[in-house]
Design a protein around this motif. Structure first.
Motif, PDB file in Angstrom:
ATOM      1  N   UNK A  63       0.856  -1.177   0.000  1.00 55.55           N
ATOM      2  CA  UNK A  63       0.000   0.000   0.000  1.00 55.55           C
ATOM      3  C   UNK A  63       0.894   1.229   0.000  1.00 55.55           C
ATOM      4  N   UNK A  64       0.327   2.373  -0.388  1.00 60.08           N
ATOM      5  CA  UNK A  64       1.132   3.594  -0.435  1.00 60.08           C
ATOM      6  C   UNK A  64       0.822   4.504   0.756  1.00 60.08           C
ATOM      7  N   UNK A  65       1.567   5.581   0.837  1.00 60.79           N
ATOM      8  CA  UNK A  65       1.422   6.506   1.956  1.00 60.79           C
ATOM      9  C   UNK A  65       0.052   7.150   2.028  1.00 60.79           C
ATOM     10  N   UNK A  66      -0.537   7.442   0.878  1.00 61.91           N
ATOM     11  CA  UNK A  66      -1.866   8.066   0.853  1.00 61.91           C
ATOM     12  C   UNK A  66      -2.909   7.132   1.451  1.00 61.91           C
ATOM     13  N   UNK A  67      -2.811   5.865   1.114  1.00 64.23           N
ATOM     14  CA  UNK A  67      -3.733   4.861   1.645  1.00 64.23           C
ATOM     15  C   UNK A  67      -3.569   4.742   3.158  1.00 64.23           C
ATOM     16  N   UNK A  68      -2.338   4.715   3.609  1.00 67.40           N
ATOM     17  CA  UNK A  68      -2.072   4.630   5.047  1.00 67.40           C
ATOM     18  C   UNK A  68      -2.574   5.884   5.758  1.00 67.40           C
ATOM     19  N   UNK A  69      -2.308   7.046   5.185  1.00 64.23           N
ATOM     20  CA  UNK A  69      -2.766   8.298   5.775  1.00 64.23           C
ATOM     21  C   UNK A  69      -4.288   8.325   5.889  1.00 64.23           C
ATOM     22  N   UNK A  70      -4.962   7.879   4.845  1.00 63.07           N
ATOM     23  CA  UNK A  70      -6.424   7.830   4.848  1.00 63.07           C
ATOM     24  C   UNK A  70      -6.923   6.896   5.962  1.00 63.07           C
ATOM     25  N   UNK A  71      -6.285   5.756   6.103  1.00 65.73           N
ATOM     26  CA  UNK A  71      -6.684   4.808   7.143  1.00 65.73           C
ATOM     27  C   UNK A  71      -6.429   5.377   8.537  1.00 65.73           C
ATOM     28  N   UNK A  72      -5.299   6.029   8.737  1.00 65.07           N
ATOM     29  CA  UNK A  72      -4.983   6.624  10.042  1.00 65.07           C
ATOM     30  C   UNK A  72      -5.981   7.720  10.383  1.00 65.07           C
ATOM     31  N   UNK A  73      -6.298   8.565   9.400  1.00 63.07           N
ATOM     32  CA  UNK A  73      -7.242   9.662   9.657  1.00 63.07           C
ATOM     33  C   UNK A  73      -8.635   9.149   9.996  1.00 63.07           C
ATOM     34  N   UNK A  74      -8.963   7.926   9.578  1.00 66.59           N
ATOM     35  CA  UNK A  74     -10.293   7.391   9.855  1.00 66.59           C
ATOM     36  C   UNK A  74     -10.407   6.765  11.248  1.00 66.59           C
ATOM     37  N   UNK A  75      -9.300   6.671  11.973  1.00 68.67           N
ATOM     38  CA  UNK A  75      -9.338   6.091  13.317  1.00 68.67           C
ATOM     39  C   UNK A  75     -10.107   7.005  14.276  1.00 68.67           C
ATOM     40  N   UNK A  97      -5.764  -1.435  19.643  1.00 67.09           N
ATOM     41  CA  UNK A  97      -7.043  -1.242  18.973  1.00 67.09           C
ATOM     42  C   UNK A  97      -6.847  -0.485  17.659  1.00 67.09           C
ATOM     43  N   UNK A  98      -6.021   0.568  17.691  1.00 64.79           N
ATOM     44  CA  UNK A  98      -5.744   1.347  16.479  1.00 64.79           C
ATOM     45  C   UNK A  98      -5.102   0.464  15.413  1.00 64.79           C
ATOM     46  N   UNK A  99      -4.169  -0.367  15.807  1.00 65.34           N
ATOM     47  CA  UNK A  99      -3.503  -1.256  14.842  1.00 65.34           C
ATOM     48  C   UNK A  99      -4.493  -2.255  14.246  1.00 65.34           C
ATOM     49  N   UNK A 100      -5.370  -2.770  15.080  1.00 69.55           N
ATOM     50  CA  UNK A 100      -6.381  -3.719  14.592  1.00 69.55           C
ATOM     51  C   UNK A 100      -7.308  -3.030  13.581  1.00 69.55           C
ATOM     52  N   UNK A 101      -7.763  -1.826  13.923  1.00 68.48           N
ATOM     53  CA  UNK A 101      -8.617  -1.075  13.007  1.00 68.48           C
ATOM     54  C   UNK A 101      -7.880  -0.743  11.712  1.00 68.48           C
ATOM     55  N   UNK A 102      -6.610  -0.367  11.824  1.00 66.15           N
ATOM     56  CA  UNK A 102      -5.834  -0.053  10.623  1.00 66.15           C
ATOM     57  C   UNK A 102      -5.734  -1.264   9.701  1.00 66.15           C
ATOM     58  N   UNK A 103      -5.479  -2.423  10.261  1.00 65.93           N
ATOM     59  CA  UNK A 103      -5.401  -3.640   9.441  1.00 65.93           C
ATOM     60  C   UNK A 103      -6.701  -3.849   8.686  1.00 65.93           C
ATOM     61  N   UNK A 104      -7.818  -3.745   9.411  1.00 70.97           N
ATOM     62  CA  UNK A 104      -9.129  -3.952   8.802  1.00 70.97           C
ATOM     63  C   UNK A 104      -9.403  -2.909   7.728  1.00 70.97           C
ATOM     64  N   UNK A 105      -9.145  -1.653   8.042  1.00 74.57           N
ATOM     65  CA  UNK A 105      -9.444  -0.566   7.096  1.00 74.57           C
ATOM     66  C   UNK A 105      -8.546  -0.615   5.870  1.00 74.57           C
ATOM     67  N   UNK A 106      -7.299  -0.954   6.059  1.00 71.57           N
ATOM     68  CA  UNK A 106      -6.406  -1.057   4.899  1.00 71.57           C
ATOM     69  C   UNK A 106      -6.815  -2.214   4.015  1.00 71.57           C
ATOM     70  N   UNK A 107      -7.165  -3.336   4.601  1.00 75.77           N
ATOM     71  CA  UNK A 107      -7.626  -4.462   3.812  1.00 75.77           C
ATOM     72  C   UNK A 107      -8.864  -4.071   3.000  1.00 75.77           C
ATOM     73  N   UNK A 108      -9.788  -3.362   3.640  1.00 77.21           N
ATOM     74  CA  UNK A 108     -11.000  -2.925   2.965  1.00 77.21           C
ATOM     75  C   UNK A 108     -10.679  -1.962   1.823  1.00 77.21           C
ATOM     76  N   UNK A 109      -9.785  -1.012   2.084  1.00 74.02           N
ATOM     77  CA  UNK A 109      -9.410  -0.045   1.053  1.00 74.02           C
ATOM     78  C   UNK A 109      -8.694  -0.717  -0.117  1.00 74.02           C
ATOM     79  N   UNK A 110      -7.887  -1.733   0.165  1.00 73.28           N
ATOM     80  CA  UNK A 110      -7.181  -2.440  -0.896  1.00 73.28           C
ATOM     81  C   UNK A 110      -8.129  -3.245  -1.773  1.00 73.28           C
ATOM     82  N   UNK A 111      -9.219  -3.694  -1.180  1.00 71.69           N
ATOM     83  CA  UNK A 111     -10.198  -4.489  -1.940  1.00 71.69           C
ATOM     84  C   UNK A 111     -11.121  -3.606  -2.766  1.00 71.69           C
ATOM     85  N   UNK A 112     -11.205  -2.322  -2.412  1.00 69.31           N
ATOM     86  CA  UNK A 112     -12.111  -1.405  -3.113  1.00 69.31           C
ATOM     87  C   UNK A 112     -11.650  -1.115  -4.518  1.00 69.31           C
TER      88      UNK A 112
END
Length: 176
Positions: free
Chosen positions: A111-123, A161-176
């Protein structure tokens, strides 16, 4: 930021209240300060307030800086504390069950930095703040707890908890 441009002479001029030197320091470090504030707060307007508050404090207190080579770290500490101070009223720490803390899922994907940033901001705000302070800025849980007015164990569980949410959100974003 160009660290090599922040030399001892520039710091001496800033300590002497030289306006041009202050502006140069501001220009060299404003992105770093704003970026840290924004990542903690997830709010552009409040991050700009923190940017301003940080530089007011830096210019007022720089004369007390004992180790000029630590200027950037000192500025990051001021920024993080100012951002936490602004966010404290808005931070909500979600109740977590011990079962949520035990999740061990091996996540491997590109994944790229933008994807990670988006996932972090959604926490959620509390988890995002702990994540940024511990994982990005390197603060120990004990200090994060003191800064946020929470226990060290709450800081640790919010990070998990944040790490768990990040894993889930990144997986979801990658599948989109």
């Amino acid at each position: 930021m160009e660290k090599e441009r922040i030399d001892l002479r520039l710091i001496e001029l800033v300590i002497a209240q030289d306006r041009k030197a202050q502006f140069q320091l501001f220009e060299l470090t404003k992105r770093m300060v704003y970026s840290l504030a924004f990542r903690i707060l997830n709010d552009e307007d409040i991050a700009h307030d923190v940017l301003q508050d940080t530089f007011v404090k830096v210019f007022q207190e720089i004369k007390n800086l004992k180790h000029p080579e630590a200027l950037v770290s000192w500025m990051k500490t001021i920024t993080a504390r100012k951002a936490v101070e602004k966010a404290k009223r808005q931070l909500v720490f979600e109740k977590l069950s011990s079962a949520e803390d035990q999740s061990e899922d091996h996540f491997e994907a590109w994944f790229d930095g933008e994807l990670l940033d988006q996932a972090i901001r959604s926490l959620p705000a509390g988890s995002r703040t702990v994540f940024m302070l511990v994982e990005v800025e390197g603060y120990p849980h004990q200090e994060v707890g003191r800064m946020l007015g929470i226990s060290e164990s709450t800081s640790k569980s919010q990070l998990n908890y944040a790490k768990k949410l990040l894993k889930t959100r990144i997986k979801t974003l990658l599948q989109a």
